[in-house]
Design a protein around this motif. Structure first.
Motif, PDB file in Angstrom:
ATOM      1  N   GLN A  71       4.453   9.285   5.037  1.00 45.94           N
ATOM      2  CA  GLN A  71       4.217  10.644   5.518  1.00 45.94           C
ATOM      3  C   GLN A  71       5.436  11.528   5.254  1.00 45.94           C
ATOM      4  N   GLU A  72       6.619  10.979   5.498  1.00 46.80           N
ATOM      5  CA  GLU A  72       7.863  11.730   5.288  1.00 46.80           C
ATOM      6  C   GLU A  72       8.099  12.028   3.813  1.00 46.80           C
ATOM      7  N   ASN A  73       7.662  11.154   2.924  1.00 44.92           N
ATOM      8  CA  ASN A  73       7.906  11.294   1.492  1.00 44.92           C
ATOM      9  C   ASN A  73       6.652  11.682   0.718  1.00 44.92           C
ATOM     10  N   LEU A  74       5.708  12.316   1.391  1.00 48.65           N
ATOM     11  CA  LEU A  74       4.437  12.676   0.768  1.00 48.65           C
ATOM     12  C   LEU A  74       4.622  13.629  -0.414  1.00 48.65           C
ATOM     13  N   ALA A  75       5.604  14.512  -0.348  1.00 46.16           N
ATOM     14  CA  ALA A  75       5.856  15.471  -1.430  1.00 46.16           C
ATOM     15  C   ALA A  75       6.273  14.769  -2.720  1.00 46.16           C
ATOM     16  N   ALA A  76       6.849  13.589  -2.598  1.00 50.14           N
ATOM     17  CA  ALA A  76       7.284  12.828  -3.774  1.00 50.14           C
ATOM     18  C   ALA A  76       6.131  12.076  -4.435  1.00 50.14           C
ATOM     19  N   ALA A  77       4.930  12.190  -3.874  1.00 56.44           N
ATOM     20  CA  ALA A  77       3.726  11.523  -4.380  1.00 56.44           C
ATOM     21  C   ALA A  77       3.976  10.033  -4.615  1.00 56.44           C
ATOM     22  N   PRO A  78       4.214   9.291  -3.519  1.00 58.59           N
ATOM     23  CA  PRO A  78       4.533   7.872  -3.662  1.00 58.59           C
ATOM     24  C   PRO A  78       3.352   7.041  -4.183  1.00 58.59           C
ATOM     25  N   ALA A  79       3.659   6.148  -5.101  1.00 61.34           N
ATOM     26  CA  ALA A  79       2.661   5.215  -5.627  1.00 61.34           C
ATOM     27  C   ALA A  79       2.686   3.964  -4.749  1.00 61.34           C
ATOM     28  N   VAL A  80       1.516   3.521  -4.343  1.00 62.87           N
ATOM     29  CA  VAL A  80       1.417   2.380  -3.435  1.00 62.87           C
ATOM     30  C   VAL A  80       0.305   1.433  -3.858  1.00 62.87           C
ATOM     31  N   GLU A  81       0.360   0.257  -3.280  1.00 61.61           N
ATOM     32  CA  GLU A  81      -0.702  -0.736  -3.399  1.00 61.61           C
ATOM     33  C   GLU A  81      -1.080  -1.102  -1.967  1.00 61.61           C
ATOM     34  N   ILE A  82      -2.305  -0.780  -1.562  1.00 61.21           N
ATOM     35  CA  ILE A  82      -2.742  -0.969  -0.184  1.00 61.21           C
ATOM     36  C   ILE A  82      -3.879  -1.986  -0.150  1.00 61.21           C
ATOM     37  N   THR A  83      -3.697  -3.014   0.672  1.00 57.85           N
ATOM     38  CA  THR A  83      -4.747  -4.003   0.891  1.00 57.85           C
ATOM     39  C   THR A  83      -5.386  -3.692   2.236  1.00 57.85           C
ATOM     40  N   TYR A  84      -6.709  -3.619   2.245  1.00 58.38           N
ATOM     41  CA  TYR A  84      -7.418  -3.258   3.475  1.00 58.38           C
ATOM     42  C   TYR A  84      -8.743  -3.993   3.561  1.00 58.38           C
ATOM     43  N   PHE A  85      -9.275  -4.022   4.785  1.00 54.38           N
ATOM     44  CA  PHE A  85     -10.514  -4.733   5.073  1.00 54.38           C
ATOM     45  C   PHE A  85     -11.688  -3.751   5.041  1.00 54.38           C
ATOM     46  N   ILE A  86     -12.768  -4.141   4.394  1.00 61.70           N
ATOM     47  CA  ILE A  86     -13.988  -3.333   4.354  1.00 61.70           C
ATOM     48  C   ILE A  86     -15.060  -4.102   5.121  1.00 61.70           C
ATOM     49  N   PRO A  87     -15.437  -3.630   6.324  1.00 59.85           N
ATOM     50  CA  PRO A  87     -16.472  -4.337   7.093  1.00 59.85           C
ATOM     51  C   PRO A  87     -17.811  -4.331   6.355  1.00 59.85           C
ATOM     52  N   SER A 130     -10.007  -5.608   0.018  1.00 60.52           N
ATOM     53  CA  SER A 130      -9.890  -4.885  -1.240  1.00 60.52           C
ATOM     54  C   SER A 130      -8.469  -4.362  -1.364  1.00 60.52           C
ATOM     55  N   THR A 131      -8.018  -4.218  -2.587  1.00 59.90           N
ATOM     56  CA  THR A 131      -6.687  -3.666  -2.844  1.00 59.90           C
ATOM     57  C   THR A 131      -6.850  -2.434  -3.721  1.00 59.90           C
ATOM     58  N   ALA A 132      -6.284  -1.326  -3.251  1.00 60.37           N
ATOM     59  CA  ALA A 132      -6.327  -0.070  -4.000  1.00 60.37           C
ATOM     60  C   ALA A 132      -4.907   0.272  -4.430  1.00 60.37           C
ATOM     61  N   THR A 133      -4.766   0.679  -5.677  1.00 58.67           N
ATOM     62  CA  THR A 133      -3.472   1.076  -6.210  1.00 58.67           C
ATOM     63  C   THR A 133      -3.580   2.519  -6.663  1.00 58.67           C
ATOM     64  N   GLY A 134      -2.602   3.312  -6.273  1.00 56.42           N
ATOM     65  CA  GLY A 134      -2.635   4.708  -6.674  1.00 56.42           C
ATOM     66  C   GLY A 134      -1.557   5.523  -6.008  1.00 56.42           C
ATOM     67  N   THR A 135      -1.698   6.828  -6.143  1.00 54.87           N
ATOM     68  CA  THR A 135      -0.753   7.773  -5.580  1.00 54.87           C
ATOM     69  C   THR A 135      -1.389   8.421  -4.358  1.00 54.87           C
ATOM     70  N   ILE A 136      -0.618   8.538  -3.291  1.00 53.15           N
ATOM     71  CA  ILE A 136      -1.148   9.109  -2.059  1.00 53.15           C
ATOM     72  C   ILE A 136      -1.248  10.618  -2.165  1.00 53.15           C
ATOM     73  N   LYS A 137      -2.421  11.130  -1.829  1.00 54.56           N
ATOM     74  CA  LYS A 137      -2.660  12.574  -1.826  1.00 54.56           C
ATOM     75  C   LYS A 137      -2.361  13.148  -0.446  1.00 54.56           C
ATOM     76  N   LYS A 138      -2.905  12.495   0.601  1.00 57.44           N
ATOM     77  CA  LYS A 138      -2.628  12.950   1.962  1.00 57.44           C
ATOM     78  C   LYS A 138      -2.880  11.819   2.952  1.00 57.44           C
ATOM     79  N   ILE A 139      -2.278  11.988   4.127  1.00 55.80           N
ATOM     80  CA  ILE A 139      -2.504  11.078   5.242  1.00 55.80           C
ATOM     81  C   ILE A 139      -3.090  11.915   6.373  1.00 55.80           C
ATOM     82  N   ASP A 140      -4.348  11.651   6.707  1.00 56.58           N
ATOM     83  CA  ASP A 140      -5.039  12.393   7.760  1.00 56.58           C
ATOM     84  C   ASP A 140      -4.947  11.583   9.050  1.00 56.58           C
ATOM     85  N   GLU A 141      -4.043  11.995   9.933  1.00 59.01           N
ATOM     86  CA  GLU A 141      -3.840  11.258  11.175  1.00 59.01           C
ATOM     87  C   GLU A 141      -4.983  11.472  12.164  1.00 59.01           C
TER      88      GLU A 141
END
Length: 144
Positions: free
Chosen positions: A73-89, A99-110
């Motif tokens: 969230q703090e470094n959102l302007a730098a468009a951080p590239a991440v690899e996120i593993t998450y559960f899909i019910p 599932s694992t998604a790889t990409g650049t974060i556009k926004k974090i909606d809290e």
């Protein structure tokens, strides 16, 4: 009464003047097996389909993920590239899939508790099990 069909064997094949010629595929379909129990095959396949069970994260892992989301969230302007593993019910039965998604974060909606990647992938924050990326390498060394 034995016939050798000699009276009809050399006659020409009849072609209807009013009905179109039936294709071999349509002709074969007439003799395909009848499914008396419609939906039974699909029900058996659904029952046999395997799903993963959701792993419960311990408090240390939850804290680590929270720190990483805050850092993103703090470094959102730098468009951080991440690899996120998450559960899909799974929508039909208990469990689901990871599932694992790889990409650049556009926004974090809290408010909706989702992370949106630039490719449009929405990842529910509550389903995330792991976040990796170049910006976390120094953090990973400190956890080791």
């Amino acid at each position: 009464m034995s016939h050798d069909y000699s009276d009809i064997i050399n006659l020409p094949h009849h072609v209807s003047a009013t009905r179109p010629h039936m294709s071999m595929r349509d002709r074969a379909a007439q003799f395909s097996p009848f499914a008396a129990l419609t939906g039974y095959d699909a029900a058996v396949k659904e029952t046999a389909r395997l799903t993963d069970q959701r792993a419960e994260l311990d408090e240390d892992m939850k804290e680590k993920l929270s720190e990483r989301i805050n850092l993103l969230q703090e470094n959102l302007a730098a468009a951080p590239a991440v690899e996120i593993t998450y559960f899909i019910p799974d929508e039909r039965k208990e469990g689901g899939a990871y599932s694992t998604a790889t990409g650049t974060i556009k926004k974090i909606d809290e408010f909706q508790r989702i992370i949106v990647l630039t490719d449009g992938t929405d990842i529910p924050i509550d389903e995330i099990t792991e976040i990796n990326g170049a910006m976390f390498r120094s953090l990973d060394d400190s956890f080791a």
